[in-house]
Design a protein around this motif. Structure first.
Motif, PDB file in Angstrom:
ATOM      1  N   HIS A 103       0.845  -1.195   0.000  1.00 62.80           N
ATOM      2  CA  HIS A 103       0.000   0.000   0.000  1.00 62.80           C
ATOM      3  C   HIS A 103       0.878   1.241   0.000  1.00 62.80           C
ATOM      4  N   LEU A 104       0.774   2.035  -1.060  1.00 65.80           N
ATOM      5  CA  LEU A 104       1.455   3.326  -1.139  1.00 65.80           C
ATOM      6  C   LEU A 104       0.506   4.389  -0.587  1.00 65.80           C
ATOM      7  N   PRO A 105       0.825   5.049   0.528  1.00 65.30           N
ATOM      8  CA  PRO A 105      -0.147   5.890   1.237  1.00 65.30           C
ATOM      9  C   PRO A 105      -0.296   7.310   0.693  1.00 65.30           C
ATOM     10  N   ILE A 106      -0.136   7.487  -0.618  1.00 71.67           N
ATOM     11  CA  ILE A 106      -0.325   8.807  -1.243  1.00 71.67           C
ATOM     12  C   ILE A 106      -0.968   8.608  -2.606  1.00 71.67           C
ATOM     13  N   TYR A 107      -1.303   9.745  -3.258  1.00 74.31           N
ATOM     14  CA  TYR A 107      -1.730   9.746  -4.649  1.00 74.31           C
ATOM     15  C   TYR A 107      -0.605  10.360  -5.484  1.00 74.31           C
ATOM     16  N   PRO A 108       0.220   9.543  -6.151  1.00 76.39           N
ATOM     17  CA  PRO A 108       1.305  10.098  -6.980  1.00 76.39           C
ATOM     18  C   PRO A 108       0.752  11.066  -8.025  1.00 76.39           C
ATOM     19  N   GLY A 109       1.509  12.130  -8.287  1.00 74.11           N
ATOM     20  CA  GLY A 109       1.058  13.192  -9.174  1.00 74.11           C
ATOM     21  C   GLY A 109       0.418  14.336  -8.415  1.00 74.11           C
ATOM     22  N   TYR A 110       0.014  14.061  -7.174  1.00 76.83           N
ATOM     23  CA  TYR A 110      -0.561  15.090  -6.308  1.00 76.83           C
ATOM     24  C   TYR A 110       0.251  15.298  -5.036  1.00 76.83           C
ATOM     25  N   GLU A 111       1.051  14.277  -4.684  1.00 71.62           N
ATOM     26  CA  GLU A 111       1.806  14.331  -3.433  1.00 71.62           C
ATOM     27  C   GLU A 111       3.194  13.745  -3.654  1.00 71.62           C
ATOM     28  N   ASN A 112       4.166  14.280  -2.905  1.00 74.45           N
ATOM     29  CA  ASN A 112       5.483  13.674  -2.839  1.00 74.45           C
ATOM     30  C   ASN A 112       5.485  12.599  -1.758  1.00 74.45           C
ATOM     31  N   PHE A 113       6.457  11.698  -1.853  1.00 76.54           N
ATOM     32  CA  PHE A 113       6.534  10.634  -0.857  1.00 76.54           C
ATOM     33  C   PHE A 113       7.974  10.190  -0.691  1.00 76.54           C
ATOM     34  N   SER A 114       8.363   9.969   0.561  1.00 74.88           N
ATOM     35  CA  SER A 114       9.645   9.375   0.880  1.00 74.88           C
ATOM     36  C   SER A 114       9.458   8.568   2.157  1.00 74.88           C
ATOM     37  N   GLY A 115       9.676   7.290   2.071  1.00 79.22           N
ATOM     38  CA  GLY A 115       9.492   6.462   3.248  1.00 79.22           C
ATOM     39  C   GLY A 115       9.282   5.010   2.883  1.00 79.22           C
ATOM     40  N   ARG A 116       8.775   4.258   3.832  1.00 84.59           N
ATOM     41  CA  ARG A 116       8.578   2.835   3.642  1.00 84.59           C
ATOM     42  C   ARG A 116       7.151   2.544   3.177  1.00 84.59           C
ATOM     43  N   VAL A 117       7.049   1.617   2.241  1.00 80.61           N
ATOM     44  CA  VAL A 117       5.761   1.223   1.681  1.00 80.61           C
ATOM     45  C   VAL A 117       5.311  -0.050   2.392  1.00 80.61           C
ATOM     46  N   PRO A 118       4.243   0.026   3.197  1.00 82.83           N
ATOM     47  CA  PRO A 118       3.809  -1.157   3.943  1.00 82.83           C
ATOM     48  C   PRO A 118       3.432  -2.303   3.023  1.00 82.83           C
ATOM     49  N   GLY A 119       3.686  -3.514   3.482  1.00 81.56           N
ATOM     50  CA  GLY A 119       3.343  -4.695   2.718  1.00 81.56           C
ATOM     51  C   GLY A 119       2.971  -5.845   3.609  1.00 81.56           C
ATOM     52  N   VAL A 120       2.375  -6.861   3.010  1.00 83.04           N
ATOM     53  CA  VAL A 120       1.979  -8.056   3.755  1.00 83.04           C
ATOM     54  C   VAL A 120       2.620  -9.271   3.115  1.00 83.04           C
ATOM     55  N   ASN A 121       3.244 -10.108   3.946  1.00 81.29           N
ATOM     56  CA  ASN A 121       3.782 -11.382   3.508  1.00 81.29           C
ATOM     57  C   ASN A 121       2.727 -12.471   3.654  1.00 81.29           C
ATOM     58  N   PHE A 122       2.738 -13.422   2.726  1.00 78.85           N
ATOM     59  CA  PHE A 122       1.883 -14.596   2.837  1.00 78.85           C
ATOM     60  C   PHE A 122       2.767 -15.831   2.902  1.00 78.85           C
ATOM     61  N   SER A 123       2.322 -16.812   3.667  1.00 74.75           N
ATOM     62  CA  SER A 123       3.175 -17.966   3.957  1.00 74.75           C
ATOM     63  C   SER A 123       3.456 -18.811   2.735  1.00 74.75           C
ATOM     64  N   ASN A 124       2.546 -18.826   1.771  1.00 76.66           N
ATOM     65  CA  ASN A 124       2.744 -19.634   0.569  1.00 76.66           C
ATOM     66  C   ASN A 124       3.398 -18.775  -0.512  1.00 76.66           C
ATOM     67  N   PRO A 125       4.638 -19.050  -0.897  1.00 76.83           N
ATOM     68  CA  PRO A 125       5.324 -18.220  -1.913  1.00 76.83           C
ATOM     69  C   PRO A 125       4.701 -18.340  -3.296  1.00 76.83           C
ATOM     70  N   ASN A 126       3.858 -19.348  -3.513  1.00 76.77           N
ATOM     71  CA  ASN A 126       3.201 -19.513  -4.808  1.00 76.77           C
ATOM     72  C   ASN A 126       1.995 -18.597  -4.980  1.00 76.77           C
ATOM     73  N   THR A 127       1.567 -17.967  -3.901  1.00 79.39           N
ATOM     74  CA  THR A 127       0.448 -17.047  -3.986  1.00 79.39           C
ATOM     75  C   THR A 127       0.764 -15.920  -4.970  1.00 79.39           C
ATOM     76  N   HIS A 128      -0.140 -15.687  -5.913  1.00 80.05           N
ATOM     77  CA  HIS A 128       0.109 -14.670  -6.939  1.00 80.05           C
ATOM     78  C   HIS A 128      -1.189 -13.925  -7.211  1.00 80.05           C
ATOM     79  N   PHE A 129      -1.359 -12.783  -6.572  1.00 80.71           N
ATOM     80  CA  PHE A 129      -2.517 -11.934  -6.801  1.00 80.71           C
ATOM     81  C   PHE A 129      -2.279 -11.102  -8.063  1.00 80.71           C
ATOM     82  N   LEU A 130      -3.275 -11.013  -8.907  1.00 81.44           N
ATOM     83  CA  LEU A 130      -3.162 -10.218 -10.119  1.00 81.44           C
ATOM     84  C   LEU A 130      -4.122  -9.037 -10.042  1.00 81.44           C
ATOM     85  N   SER A 131      -5.294  -9.133 -10.638  1.00 78.17           N
ATOM     86  CA  SER A 131      -6.239  -8.020 -10.613  1.00 78.17           C
ATOM     87  C   SER A 131      -6.752  -7.771  -9.196  1.00 78.17           C
ATOM     88  N   ILE A 132      -7.028  -6.507  -8.895  1.00 85.90           N
ATOM     89  CA  ILE A 132      -7.503  -6.123  -7.565  1.00 85.90           C
ATOM     90  C   ILE A 132      -8.467  -4.956  -7.674  1.00 85.90           C
TER      91      ILE A 132
END
Length: 378
Positions: free
Chosen positions: A51-80
């Motif tokens: 999750h990038l916590p800004i709207y690029p093109g409207y805001e600057n950003f510098s920092g860490r982008v939160p993410g979630v790990n899943f236990s199965n490395p084969n998990t592959h999410f595409l459309s969202i």
């Protein structure tokens, strides 16, 4: 689901942009872009969502982008896609061929409040795009291999029931892209078959007709601008992003990106975000007609060594409400489908509506054992 992780990222806006200061236009805390991720370089990481916590093109950003790990490395999410007010995200998971719902979503990706589960198992490994009607909380998706378009209730109390309704399954070759405007009651999709075209219907698949077919080669992902009454799509063979009105008029080319594999797009105000899975980049382009059309409005987004696939704008501005909640008033048994002037109740496949009670009665009942699938992925 395994654990939280973060990646460092710096994003800056270019000279001509829509940037606004927090004093002039305060941004809501819960906002930004959601990415589905694949690590294509073989590094040992299990991140599939950020999750990038800004709207690029409207805001600057510098920092860490939160993410979630899943236990199965084969998990592959595409459309969202996301239902902002219910804090639910819906994703196509390629490995187990399912539609996954994530509840309790926030920009901080607090895993103690989030839960992920399969809401529909049995999609193909063709091209799938997910789109959410935030008024009725109904989830739609295309399936290019099964050649149909399906809707399912996205409410938390119904995602375990495996209710679904086939919206269209005739005269479809390879339905790929999908988007909708529930305020107008429109559903749009692209057919990437022998005769490529873009079609429009209501949200039940009625009043269906082709709105555009000229010069199309491989129309994939679709997105809608509900304020400008336009649809945008990626033509993968042309390596381009194009747009037309809801009626298929005033066609414009936003930008061609040579040597790209454009995958998904999302829109916020006057900018359009496009993922390129060939190099892992996300571009921020101006979609305003005129001298700024197609110009890049922020530095390119890239989270090495990860590749960004799916994109979704997270915020209430993109999901305005009507004067009343028609689906809440109807309290439908299975699915609620938005119309331009209200809503209607629909029964799942295998059920029919009792004319006296209005409830859905089963012609047959097939119980799916979701637990069989859940331990594989989360």
């Amino acid at each position: 689901m395994d654990r939280y992780t973060a990646a460092l990222l710096v994003i800056g806006m270019y000279t001509w942009c829509y940037g606004q200061s927090a004093v002039q236009s305060p941004w809501p805390k819960e906002r930004g872009l959601i990415f589905t991720i694949l690590n294509r370089y073989g590094w040992r990481t299990k991140v599939q969502l950020r999750h990038l916590p800004i709207y690029p093109g409207y805001e600057n950003f510098s920092g860490r982008v939160p993410g979630v790990n899943f236990s199965n490395p084969n998990t592959h999410f595409l459309s969202i896609d996301v239902d902002y007010r219910t804090k639910c995200i819906y994703m196509y998971e390629y490995h187990l061929r399912s539609i996954v719902v994530g509840t309790g979503y926030t920009k901080d990706m607090n895993t103690s409040n989030m839960e992920f589960k399969h809401m529909h198992v049995g999609v193909s490994r063709g091209n799938i795009q997910v789109a959410v009607d935030w008024l009725s909380h109904t989830v739609y998706w295309t399936d290019s291999a099964f050649r149909w378009i399906v809707a399912a209730p996205g409410q938390k109390n119904k995602t375990d029931m495996d209710y679904y309704k086939i919206i269209a399954d005739t005269h479809l070759d390879k339905p790929d892209g999908l988007t909708l405007d529930p305020l107008e009651g429109y559903l749009f999709w692209s057919d990437n078959g022998k005769h490529p075209k873009i079609e429009r219907s209501d949200l039940m698949g009625r009043s269906r007709h082709t709105i555009f077919s000229k010069y199309l080669e491989s129309p994939l992902t679709l997105e809608v601008d509900i304020f400008g009454k336009r649809i945008y799509w990626i033509d993968s063979k042309q390596e381009s992003i194009l747009s037309t009105t809801y009626n298929g008029e005033d066609v414009i080319s936003i930008q061609r990106i040579p040597n790209s594999v454009l995958f998904e797009l999302a829109i916020f105000r006057e900018v359009i975000y496009i993922s390129d899975v060939r190099n892992g980049n996300v571009y921020t382009l101006n979609k305003t007609k005129g001298i700024h059309l197609g110009k890049q409005e922020s530095t390119t987004i890239r989270i090495f060594p990860e590749t960004i696939y799916g994109l979704a704008v997270y915020g209430d501005e993109n999901q305005p409400l009507k004067d009343k909640d028609y689906c809440a008033e109807k309290n439908c048994d299975h699915l609620c489908i938005s119309t331009k002037t209200g809503a209607e109740c629909v029964c799942s496949e295998g059920y029919k509506k009792n004319e006296t009670s209005g409830k859905c009665q089963g012609w047959y009942w097939k119980q799916l054992n979701q637990d069989h699938y859940d331990h594989f992925i989360f």
